[in-house]
Design an enzyme around this catalytic site. Structure first.
Site, PDB file in Angstrom:
ATOM      1  N   GLY A 294       6.606  65.935  38.297  1.00  0.00           N
ATOM      2  CA  GLY A 294       7.565  66.200  37.208  1.00  0.00           C
ATOM      3  C   GLY A 294       8.892  66.673  37.786  1.00  0.00           C
TER       4      GLY A 294
ATOM      5  CD  GLU B  45      -1.796  71.315  40.914  1.00  0.00           C
ATOM      6  OE1 GLU B  45      -1.800  71.337  39.680  1.00  0.00           O
ATOM      7  OE2 GLU B  45      -2.818  71.510  41.598  1.00  0.00           O
TER       8      GLU B  45
ATOM      9  CG  ASP C  92       4.128  73.923  35.556  1.00  0.00           C
ATOM     10  OD1 ASP C  92       4.894  73.913  34.578  1.00  0.00           O
ATOM     11  OD2 ASP C  92       3.406  72.949  35.867  1.00  0.00           O
TER      12      ASP C  92
ATOM     13  CG  MET D 224       6.064  72.154  29.057  1.00  0.00           C
ATOM     14  SD  MET D 224       7.014  70.955  30.054  1.00  0.00           S
ATOM     15  CE  MET D 224       6.759  69.473  29.086  1.00  0.00           C
ATOM     16  N   GLY D 225       3.852  74.835  31.285  1.00  0.00           N
ATOM     17  CA  GLY D 225       3.298  75.668  32.356  1.00  0.00           C
ATOM     18  C   GLY D 225       1.940  75.216  32.856  1.00  0.00           C
ATOM     19  NE  ARG D 226      -0.215  69.587  34.448  1.00  0.00           N
ATOM     20  CZ  ARG D 226       0.432  68.630  35.095  1.00  0.00           C
ATOM     21  NH1 ARG D 226       0.790  68.807  36.339  1.00  0.00           N
ATOM     22  NH2 ARG D 226       0.701  67.491  34.502  1.00  0.00           N
TER      23      ARG D 226
ATOM     24  CG  HIS E 117       9.435  66.628  28.629  1.00  0.00           C
ATOM     25  ND1 HIS E 117       8.498  66.356  27.666  1.00  0.00           N
ATOM     26  CD2 HIS E 117       8.869  66.338  29.817  1.00  0.00           C
ATOM     27  CE1 HIS E 117       7.405  65.907  28.257  1.00  0.00           C
ATOM     28  NE2 HIS E 117       7.590  65.888  29.549  1.00  0.00           N
TER      29      HIS E 117
ATOM     30  NE  ARG F 274       9.701  67.971  33.852  1.00  0.00           N
ATOM     31  CZ  ARG F 274       8.693  67.158  33.541  1.00  0.00           C
ATOM     32  NH1 ARG F 274       7.532  67.648  33.200  1.00  0.00           N
ATOM     33  NH2 ARG F 274       8.842  65.860  33.598  1.00  0.00           N
TER      34      ARG F 274
HETATM   35  O1  F6P Z   1       4.295  70.395  35.844  1.00  0.00           O
HETATM   36  C1  F6P Z   1       5.448  70.428  35.061  1.00  0.00           C
HETATM   37  C2  F6P Z   1       5.145  70.047  33.659  1.00  0.00           C
HETATM   38  O2  F6P Z   1       6.337  70.112  32.910  1.00  0.00           O
HETATM   39  C3  F6P Z   1       4.040  70.867  32.977  1.00  0.00           C
HETATM   40  O3  F6P Z   1       4.475  72.123  32.555  1.00  0.00           O
HETATM   41  C4  F6P Z   1       3.634  69.931  31.858  1.00  0.00           C
HETATM   42  O4  F6P Z   1       2.319  70.138  31.443  1.00  0.00           O
HETATM   43  C5  F6P Z   1       3.770  68.573  32.503  1.00  0.00           C
HETATM   44  O5  F6P Z   1       4.669  68.719  33.585  1.00  0.00           O
HETATM   45  C6  F6P Z   1       4.288  67.493  31.591  1.00  0.00           C
HETATM   46  O6  F6P Z   1       4.245  66.309  32.261  1.00  0.00           O
HETATM   47  P1  F6P Z   1       5.000  64.967  31.812  1.00  0.00           P
HETATM   48  O7  F6P Z   1       6.441  65.132  32.175  1.00  0.00           O
HETATM   49  O8  F6P Z   1       4.334  63.909  32.616  1.00  0.00           O
HETATM   50  O9  F6P Z   1       4.816  64.841  30.347  1.00  0.00           O
END
Ligand code: F6P
Length: 343
Positions: free
Chosen positions: A11, A103, A128, A170-172, A273, A276
């Protein structure tokens, strides 16, 4: 001329471009040619590269995302992809590769090192903040500042309407964004994946606020929070190439449950998003810059298989494989501080 390859995988997050710029500036100063590999490991499988020069990294410091593009490609999924990657790697004749990722990307780097491609250096990124061996990953600070601003905005509308607003962040599987954005934004309750949600306790805290005249509440919930251990709410059960499901939706379920049990009008806001995107904070620009410069220094010193990291205010280096072994979850001392302000 000696050559360094650089790629960004997984990501995206704010701060990737500052790292790329720093690698190019420091690398060129040290006499290296820099090759950008496009779209993470995919670019190595497809031999998709671009030269990185002083000209094309000029002006990228404040830009979010990554000028190299990214993907969640896992070259270990298909043996033929892994072979293509190895062939292209030899053909590119790199003296070193800088893998910027979380990771998954660094997990691949670690496997490649064990498979004989040893001249790799890692740079930790993710909003995250869940990578071990580093106090912070870049991207996280920007994400919590965005989430904090959203929580501030949600406060005024929640207060005017006497509503509960559930904010899903977010944060998984780690609750760092929820905890730190929640503390910074003055959340009334913060729910994280590290601790199963106790819905009775959540409703009691909200009712307690009401009883002291606060007719609105902000509940921050991490996307990976669970009602019972092991039961994540998912948007899509299909897994990506690294076996991750798409999390999301816990906020909606929580909001419905709160409204049902308390009778207070409740809304949900999923930040997604937005956390991000956009320009990195000063902290992430500086951290990314320091990481990029240190990565080139490690290459110069032939310290391969290492990942740059932040320890206190010092940039150090640690074995890549150590950083990806265990997920760094929320420090419970910090969560205890957050709890002082619940309810
Ligand atoms: O690992 C970063 C992250 O933004 C997580 O917090 C979230 O679960 C995931 O990526 C979302 O992924 P994508 O951009 O593939 O939807």
């Amino acid at each position: 001329m000696k050559k360094i390859g650089v790629l960004t995988g997984g990501g995206d997050c704010p701060g990737l471009n500052p790292v790329i710029r720093a690698v190019v500036r420091k690398g060129i100063n040290e006499g290296y040619e820099i090759v950008g590999i496009k779209n993470g490991w995919k670019g190595l499988i497809e031999n998709d590269t671009m030269p990185l020069t002083l000209e094309n990294v000029s002006g990228i410091l404040p830009k979010g995302g990554t000028i190299l593009g990214t993907s969640r490609t896992n070259p270990y999924k298909k043996p033929e992809d892994l072979q293509k990657l190895k062939d292209n790697y030899i053909q590119l004749d790199l003296d070193a590769l800088i893998a910027i990722g979380g990771e998954d990307t660094l997990g691949v780097a670690s496997k490649l090192i064990n498979d004989g491609i040893t001249n790799i250096v890692g740079v930790p990124k993710t909003i995250d903040n869940d990578l071990s061996c580093t106090d912070y990953t870049f991207g996280f600070d920007t994400a919590i500042n965005i989430a904090m601003e959203c929580i501030d905005r949600l406060h005024t509308t929640a207060e005017s309407h006497h509503r509960i607003i559930v904010v899903e962040v977010m944060g998984r599987h780690a609750g760092w964004i929820a905890t730190e954005a929640g503390i910074a934004g003055g959340a009334d309750i913060i729910l994280i994946p590290e601790l199963p949600i106790d819905i009775d306790e959540v409703c009691n805290l909200i009712k307690r606020r009401h009883s002291r005249g606060k007719t609105f509440s902000i509940v921050v919930v991490a996307e990976g929070a669970q009602f019972k251990e092991g039961t994540f709410v998912v948007q899509d059960k299909k897994t990506d190439e690294f076996g991750h499901v798409r999390l999301g939706g816990v906020g909606e379920i929580l909001a419905q449950e709160i409204e049902k049990r308390t009778g207070y009008e409740t809304r949900v806001s999923v930040l997604g998003h937005i956390q991000r995107g956009g320009s990195p904070t000063a902290f992430d620009r500086i951290l990314g810059t320091r990481f990029g410069v240190k990565a080139v220094e490690l290459i110069k010193d032939k310290k391969f298989g290492r990942m740059v990291a932040l320890s206190g205010n010092k940039i150090i280096d640690v074995p890549i494989e150590e950083a990806t072994k265990v997920l760094k979850t929320v420090d419970m001392d910090l969560y205890e501080i957050a709890k002082v302000f619940f309810g």
